[in-house]
Design an enzyme around this catalytic site. Structure first.
Site, PDB file in Angstrom:
ATOM      1  N   SER A  19       0.837  -1.196   0.000  1.00 40.56           N
ATOM      2  CA  SER A  19       0.000   0.000   0.000  1.00 40.56           C
ATOM      3  C   SER A  19       0.871   1.244   0.000  1.00 40.56           C
ATOM      4  O   SER A  19       1.653   1.473   0.936  1.00 40.56           O
ATOM      5  CB  SER A  19      -0.889   0.014   1.241  1.00 40.56           C
TER       6      SER A  19
ATOM      7  N   HIS B 163      -1.237  -1.356  -4.228  1.00 42.49           N
ATOM      8  CA  HIS B 163      -2.505  -1.019  -3.579  1.00 42.49           C
ATOM      9  C   HIS B 163      -2.571   0.499  -3.363  1.00 42.49           C
ATOM     10  O   HIS B 163      -1.698   1.085  -2.727  1.00 42.49           O
ATOM     11  CB  HIS B 163      -2.578  -1.755  -2.241  1.00 42.49           C
TER      12      HIS B 163
ATOM     13  N   ASP C  69      -4.786   3.521  -1.867  1.00 41.05           N
ATOM     14  CA  ASP C  69      -5.867   3.864  -0.941  1.00 41.05           C
ATOM     15  C   ASP C  69      -6.393   5.260  -1.231  1.00 41.05           C
ATOM     16  O   ASP C  69      -5.751   6.255  -0.915  1.00 41.05           O
ATOM     17  CB  ASP C  69      -5.351   3.798   0.502  1.00 41.05           C
TER      18      ASP C  69
ATOM     19  N   MET D 295      -8.929   8.058  -0.326  1.00 40.69           N
ATOM     20  CA  MET D 295      -9.744   8.457   0.839  1.00 40.69           C
ATOM     21  C   MET D 295     -10.250   9.879   0.630  1.00 40.69           C
ATOM     22  O   MET D 295      -9.492  10.750   0.188  1.00 40.69           O
ATOM     23  CB  MET D 295      -8.899   8.413   2.111  1.00 40.69           C
TER      24      MET D 295
ATOM     25  N   HIS E 154      -8.283   0.863  -3.920  1.00 41.24           N
ATOM     26  CA  HIS E 154      -9.200   0.663  -2.783  1.00 41.24           C
ATOM     27  C   HIS E 154      -9.846   2.011  -2.477  1.00 41.24           C
ATOM     28  O   HIS E 154      -9.186   2.915  -1.954  1.00 41.24           O
ATOM     29  CB  HIS E 154      -8.381   0.140  -1.590  1.00 41.24           C
TER      30      HIS E 154
ATOM     31  N   MET F 176     -12.002   4.323  -0.436  1.00 37.56           N
ATOM     32  CA  MET F 176     -12.652   4.604   0.855  1.00 37.56           C
ATOM     33  C   MET F 176     -13.322   5.960   0.730  1.00 37.56           C
ATOM     34  O   MET F 176     -12.868   6.964   1.278  1.00 37.56           O
ATOM     35  CB  MET F 176     -11.609   4.560   1.982  1.00 37.56           C
TER      36      MET F 176
ATOM     37  N   MET G  33     -11.507  -6.045   5.585  1.00 37.57           N
ATOM     38  CA  MET G  33     -10.658  -5.110   6.350  1.00 37.57           C
ATOM     39  C   MET G  33     -10.281  -5.744   7.690  1.00 37.57           C
ATOM     40  O   MET G  33     -11.156  -6.198   8.436  1.00 37.57           O
ATOM     41  CB  MET G  33     -11.396  -3.792   6.614  1.00 37.57           C
TER      42      MET G  33
ATOM     43  N   ASP H 151      -6.559  -6.521   4.412  1.00 35.51           N
ATOM     44  CA  ASP H 151      -5.918  -5.202   4.390  1.00 35.51           C
ATOM     45  C   ASP H 151      -5.919  -4.636   5.799  1.00 35.51           C
ATOM     46  O   ASP H 151      -6.979  -4.405   6.387  1.00 35.51           O
ATOM     47  CB  ASP H 151      -6.710  -4.288   3.432  1.00 35.51           C
TER      48      ASP H 151
HETATM   49  C1  DX5 Z   1      -6.169   1.451   5.722  1.00 32.99           C
HETATM   50  C2  DX5 Z   1      -5.724   1.122   4.313  1.00 32.99           C
HETATM   51  C3  DX5 Z   1      -4.607   0.168   4.248  1.00 32.99           C
HETATM   52  C4  DX5 Z   1      -3.330   0.627   4.903  1.00 32.99           C
HETATM   53  C5  DX5 Z   1      -2.657  -0.586   5.450  1.00 32.99           C
HETATM   54  O1  DX5 Z   1      -7.399   2.094   5.661  1.00 32.99           O
HETATM   55  O2  DX5 Z   1      -6.801   0.573   3.578  1.00 32.99           O
HETATM   56  O3  DX5 Z   1      -4.375  -0.220   2.889  1.00 32.99           O
HETATM   57  O4  DX5 Z   1      -2.426   1.243   4.025  1.00 32.99           O
HETATM   58  O5  DX5 Z   1      -1.520  -0.187   6.159  1.00 32.99           O
HETATM   59  P1  DX5 Z   1      -0.786  -1.158   7.183  1.00 32.99           P
HETATM   60  O6  DX5 Z   1      -0.272  -2.328   6.379  1.00 32.99           O
HETATM   61  O7  DX5 Z   1       0.314  -0.312   7.718  1.00 32.99           O
HETATM   62  O8  DX5 Z   1      -1.787  -1.575   8.214  1.00 32.99           O
HETATM   63 ZN    ZN Z   2      -6.401  -0.306   1.598  1.00 35.80          ZN
END
Ligand code: DX5
Ligand code: ZN
Length: 222
Positions: free
Chosen positions: A8, A31, A33, A35, A64, A66, A135, A173
């Site tokens: 990620s 990956h 993220d 947000m 991903h 969010m 998750m 994740d």
């Molecule tokens: C959290 C994200 C993850 C995050 C995971 O909301 O969706 O993808 O980057 O990070 P680690 O591996 O540090 O928990």
């Molecule tokens: Zn993620």
């Protein structure tokens, strides 16, 4: 089959993204993220940034989302060429319609379940999805601790996928390390997101290799 490891870039250095994409060139997917500061209390990338990452990365993107209203905003990530686009079950108004739209645009369609979200409604809908993301932390931030109590969801998803004869990828994740990845693989996951455990390592490639080996030894054969 070897486990898929998707680092990620939430844990990358945003001012050195190209360098950090090269550090994870041995990953299966990158990956990303996204947000929006509404669905989760954090703000990261939008489509312009993802488009540049897509153009720069040697590895295909696993996006991903969010975000609120993925019904409206998710298709543009498929249009820009993301390999897979995963939206949250809690945010989508018409998840089946959206999954079909994403597939129609050439992306793999994924649905993500926050820790509090029950998996039951999705078991019979698995043919509509290429991936289910379970998750293992509350969405929003990297560096949190893995929540082992969500593992029964993976067991149920793996049973349903096997029963229906589907090759749907089961992704975890959050809080994935050399230890927790074994727990998740044993429960039925085959695709693993890791942020801090990859980018926090001195040698990101070695970290990816270590995670892949640890998970692969515990994968369900299917
Ligand atoms: C959290 C994200 C993850 C995050 C995971 O909301 O969706 O993808 O980057 O990070 P680690 O591996 O540090 O928990
Ligand atoms: Zn993620």
């Amino acid at each position: 089959m070897a486990a898929r490891i998707n680092p990620s870039i939430l844990s990358a250095d945003f001012a050195n993204m190209q360098r950090d994409l090269e550090r994870i060139a041995s990953a299966d997917y990158v990956h990303v993220d996204v947000m929006d500061n509404h669905f989760v209390p954090n703000l990261t990338f939008g489509p312009q940034m993802v488009e540049r990452v897509q153009a720069t990365s040697p590895v295909p993107l696993d996006v991903h989302l969010m975000i609120e209203d993925p019904d409206r905003w998710a298709p543009q990530y498929a249009e820009l060429g993301a390999f897979s686009v995963t939206f949250h079950a809690e945010a989508a108004t018409a998840p089946i319609t959206l999954a079909r739209t994403l597939r129609g645009l050439g992306a793999r369609a994924g649905v993500a379940l926050s820790p509090k979200t029950d998996v039951a409604a999705y078991l019979d809908l698995l043919p509509e999805f290429d991936q289910v993301l379970v998750m293992t932390v509350e969405p929003g931030f990297g560096g949190q601790k893995f929540l082992p109590h969500v593992m029964p969801k993976l067991t149920r998803l793996r049973e349903a996928a096997d029963r229906l004869g589907l090759d749907v990828w089961l992704q975890v994740d959050g809080g994935v390390t050399d230890e927790t990845i074994e727990v998740a693989a044993s429960a039925g996951a085959d695709t693993f997101v890791a942020g801090s455990s990859v980018f926090g390592a001195a040698d990101a490639g070695a970290a990816i290799e270590g995670l892949r080996a640890a998970a692969s030894a515990h994968l369900h054969r299917h």
